[in-house]
Design an enzyme around this catalytic site. Sequence first.
Site, short mmCIF file in Angstrom:
data_model
loop_
_atom_site.label_atom_id
_atom_site.label_comp_id
_atom_site.label_asym_id
_atom_site.label_seq_id
_atom_site.Cartn_x
_atom_site.Cartn_y
_atom_site.Cartn_z
N CYS A 175 -42.24 -19.24 2.33
CA CYS A 175 -41.07 -19.15 1.46
C CYS A 175 -41.52 -19.11 0.01
O CYS A 175 -42.40 -19.86 -0.40
CB CYS A 175 -40.09 -20.29 1.61
SG CYS A 175 -39.36 -20.42 3.22
N ARG A 210 -45.35 -14.72 0.94
CA ARG A 210 -45.11 -16.08 1.44
C ARG A 210 -44.06 -16.11 2.55
O ARG A 210 -43.84 -17.15 3.18
CB ARG A 210 -44.64 -16.98 0.29
CG ARG A 210 -45.62 -17.08 -0.84
CD ARG A 210 -45.07 -17.96 -1.93
NE ARG A 210 -44.97 -19.33 -1.51
CZ ARG A 210 -45.94 -20.22 -1.61
NH1 ARG A 210 -47.09 -19.88 -2.12
NH2 ARG A 210 -45.77 -21.46 -1.21
N TRP A 219 -39.40 -17.52 5.01
CA TRP A 219 -40.12 -17.52 6.28
C TRP A 219 -39.43 -18.60 7.09
O TRP A 219 -39.56 -19.78 6.80
CB TRP A 219 -41.58 -17.85 6.06
CG TRP A 219 -42.45 -17.70 7.27
CD1 TRP A 219 -43.09 -16.57 7.69
CD2 TRP A 219 -42.80 -18.72 8.22
NE1 TRP A 219 -43.80 -16.82 8.85
CE2 TRP A 219 -43.64 -18.13 9.19
CE3 TRP A 219 -42.47 -20.07 8.36
CZ2 TRP A 219 -44.16 -18.85 10.27
CZ3 TRP A 219 -42.99 -20.78 9.43
CH2 TRP A 219 -43.83 -20.16 10.37
N ASN A 232 -38.45 -24.53 -0.33
CA ASN A 232 -39.63 -24.16 0.45
C ASN A 232 -40.15 -25.45 1.06
O ASN A 232 -40.45 -26.38 0.33
CB ASN A 232 -40.66 -23.53 -0.50
CG ASN A 232 -42.04 -23.42 0.12
OD1 ASN A 232 -42.18 -23.35 1.32
ND2 ASN A 232 -43.07 -23.41 -0.71
N GLY A 233 -40.20 -25.53 2.38
CA GLY A 233 -40.68 -26.76 3.02
C GLY A 233 -39.78 -27.14 4.17
O GLY A 233 -39.04 -26.31 4.69
N GLU A 285 -63.16 -14.04 14.01
CA GLU A 285 -62.43 -13.53 12.85
C GLU A 285 -61.98 -12.08 13.09
O GLU A 285 -60.86 -11.70 12.72
CB GLU A 285 -63.32 -13.65 11.59
CG GLU A 285 -62.78 -13.00 10.33
CD GLU A 285 -61.43 -13.52 9.86
OE1 GLU A 285 -60.91 -14.49 10.43
OE2 GLU A 285 -60.87 -12.92 8.92
N LYS A 332 -58.11 -10.91 13.01
CA LYS A 332 -57.66 -9.84 12.10
C LYS A 332 -56.88 -8.79 12.87
O LYS A 332 -55.83 -8.35 12.43
CB LYS A 332 -58.90 -9.21 11.46
CG LYS A 332 -59.12 -9.03 10.04
CD LYS A 332 -58.72 -9.97 8.98
CE LYS A 332 -57.97 -11.16 9.26
NZ LYS A 332 -58.15 -12.35 8.55
N GLU A 387 -53.45 -10.12 13.99
CA GLU A 387 -52.56 -10.36 12.84
C GLU A 387 -51.88 -9.09 12.35
O GLU A 387 -50.69 -9.08 12.09
CB GLU A 387 -53.35 -10.96 11.66
CG GLU A 387 -53.62 -12.44 11.76
CD GLU A 387 -54.39 -12.98 10.57
OE1 GLU A 387 -54.09 -14.09 10.14
OE2 GLU A 387 -55.31 -12.30 10.06
N HIS A 390 -68.11 -16.94 32.42
CA HIS A 390 -67.43 -18.13 32.95
C HIS A 390 -65.92 -17.94 33.00
O HIS A 390 -65.16 -18.89 32.78
CB HIS A 390 -67.79 -19.36 32.12
CG HIS A 390 -69.26 -19.65 32.13
ND1 HIS A 390 -69.94 -19.98 33.28
CD2 HIS A 390 -70.19 -19.63 31.14
CE1 HIS A 390 -71.22 -20.16 32.99
NE2 HIS A 390 -71.40 -19.95 31.70
N LYS A 393 -48.53 -16.04 4.23
CA LYS A 393 -49.87 -16.26 3.70
C LYS A 393 -50.16 -17.74 3.49
O LYS A 393 -51.27 -18.20 3.69
CB LYS A 393 -50.01 -15.51 2.37
CG LYS A 393 -51.42 -15.61 1.84
CD LYS A 393 -51.92 -14.31 1.34
CE LYS A 393 -53.39 -14.33 1.11
NZ LYS A 393 -54.16 -14.06 2.31
#
Length: 615
Positions: A2, A27, A74, A100-101, A488, A492, A495, A511, A610
């Site tokens: 947010c 955000r 968000w 925001n929160g 990573e 990526k 995402e 395994h 983000k």
Amino acid sequence: MCGIVGYVGKQEAYPLIIGGLRRLEYRGYDSAGVALGGEKGLRVYKRRGKVDDLETFVEKKDVTGTIGIGHTRWATHGVPDDRNAHPHLSHDASIAVVHNGIIENFRILKTDMESRGHTFLSDTDTEVVAHLIEDVRNAAGVPFPEAVRLALKEVVGAYAIAAISADDPDTLVVARKGSPLVIGIGEDEYLVASDASPIAEHTRRVVYLDDGDMAVIRCGAENPEIMAIDDGVSHSPAIREIEFKLESLAKEGYSHFMEKEIFEQPKTIRDSMRGRLNPKTGEVKLGGLSDYFNKLAEAERIVIVACGTSFYAGILGEYLIERIAGVHVEVEYASEYRYRHPLIRKGDFVFAISQSGETADTLAAIRLAKEAGAYAFGICNVVGSSIARETVAGVYTHAGPEIGVASTKAFTAQVTVLSLIALALARRRRSLPEAELLRLAKELDSVPDKVAAALETRSACRELAEDISQLRDVYYLGRGVCYPVALEGALKLKEVSYIHAEGYPAGEMKHGPIALIDENMAVVTVAPLTEVHDKILGSIQEVKARKGKVYAIVTEGDTETAALADRSVAIPQIDELFVPFVAVIPLQLISYFVAVLLGRDVDRPRNLAKSVTVE
Ligand code: G6P
């Protein structure tokens, strides 16, 4: 998570707020809204979708007014629709709030107010705050700013809020507890935002609001009035200068920020080393750690806490610090660390790695470590961020603002800082011969050039991306220092392309995951020349024997591995310890191109944000 913007001054607020929201869209971007105040009273416009959708919606509406607040969301409480979009109004529609929160006790507060006749129009926790401010104002008969303060004292949770009131049309009130808020001070005007990026083009003078503080910002006043939420006692604001350059907020000819940020890496890695590494002598200076460096050099163990991409940088930190400096390192997901009752000894060293410096879990983990008597250090990109301020010492990564939601240049900058820490510790601890340390320092110094060469794999990666864009599932395998790179790479891809990808240690393949290999499965193998290269060749053979497709990242000149793979991308040779810098580049490029080919919103992938300032 947010984005909040607010303005009070002499100009029209709407275009400034919209411009600010665009900067903060990274955000969150599932809905957006504005509330405008002034002579015409409060007007709220909000819409599901992105800031562009809001702009279309408000066409032909009255957006005049020299005070206002805006939000890009968000979703946490309530689905992303028009109703749940911010701003939210109080019961009598006289107060508008953006937040925001997460307000943890919102249900109790809501039920209580409902029993007293309040009706709520949304499912959000934020609307409760707007109602609560009105409630307190009416009950206590106090002015709007004091009503905000008293209301926030009843609120449990994390927040950054901005509020305006029809009764006090020249005053913007902001407060923070756990989520960031920056106040920009211009000529007869103020612009507030969740970070400094919307402010930078208007003024360089800012106040980073401290946790537990609020600010009453009046049009015409020389400075904002800052006070503690708890007792209302005012203190003078610490005014600082914004450090980053405006150009860093533009795409500069690239199609997406992600692309720009991938290609910036030779420069950003150099910036992370600047003034810190002397390749001629092998000396490393880390000013931010100097007060504690003697103690750190004697550490028996270092704990690293982080989330997402920063966590993978942390695993590389573990390899580097253990191998070069001989200090035992443990890496933990911050979200697990904070709840698993970890054994923290007084005097332990706990590093938080965080691009944003605001990740709620990482912040909570570092607070826990501090309470237990550990030394809390930060490795952050955003200057003045919460983690940077709540740690006793640390190192900034200096990668510049990273706008693409999927982290790229921040990752390599974090690994640069971790490499520097490993070298600095090794020198002090004499864990490797001087000549070897000098060789490694020179090798680290060569990383920006090698990364520039790795970026030349662009066309090969674009071709490989065509294949991968057709797939449903992809494995990423790596071993040794290439294992975190595989993790990573998989992160990526998922995402930005939404293709299912899993990173795995190559040795673990047999395994379990090998059961999935058939002609429909593809494996990206991070297989440059390292001490475990033969083992990786074995894994490639195992995949091929089961008809799986193999795409390999190989060292230039390694024709044997390239010949085994269906397709390969060749990266420059570099010392094994620094291979991750060059090996991650094609993986970033492949993910980027797959996302472009599939028409994804590369810089703002669905459901992500983000800066994750909620649990
Ligand atoms: C979010 C972002 C990731 C990032 C992670 C940790 O999930 O989408 O890109 O790696 O948070 O963020 P931090 O700012 O703490 O590095």
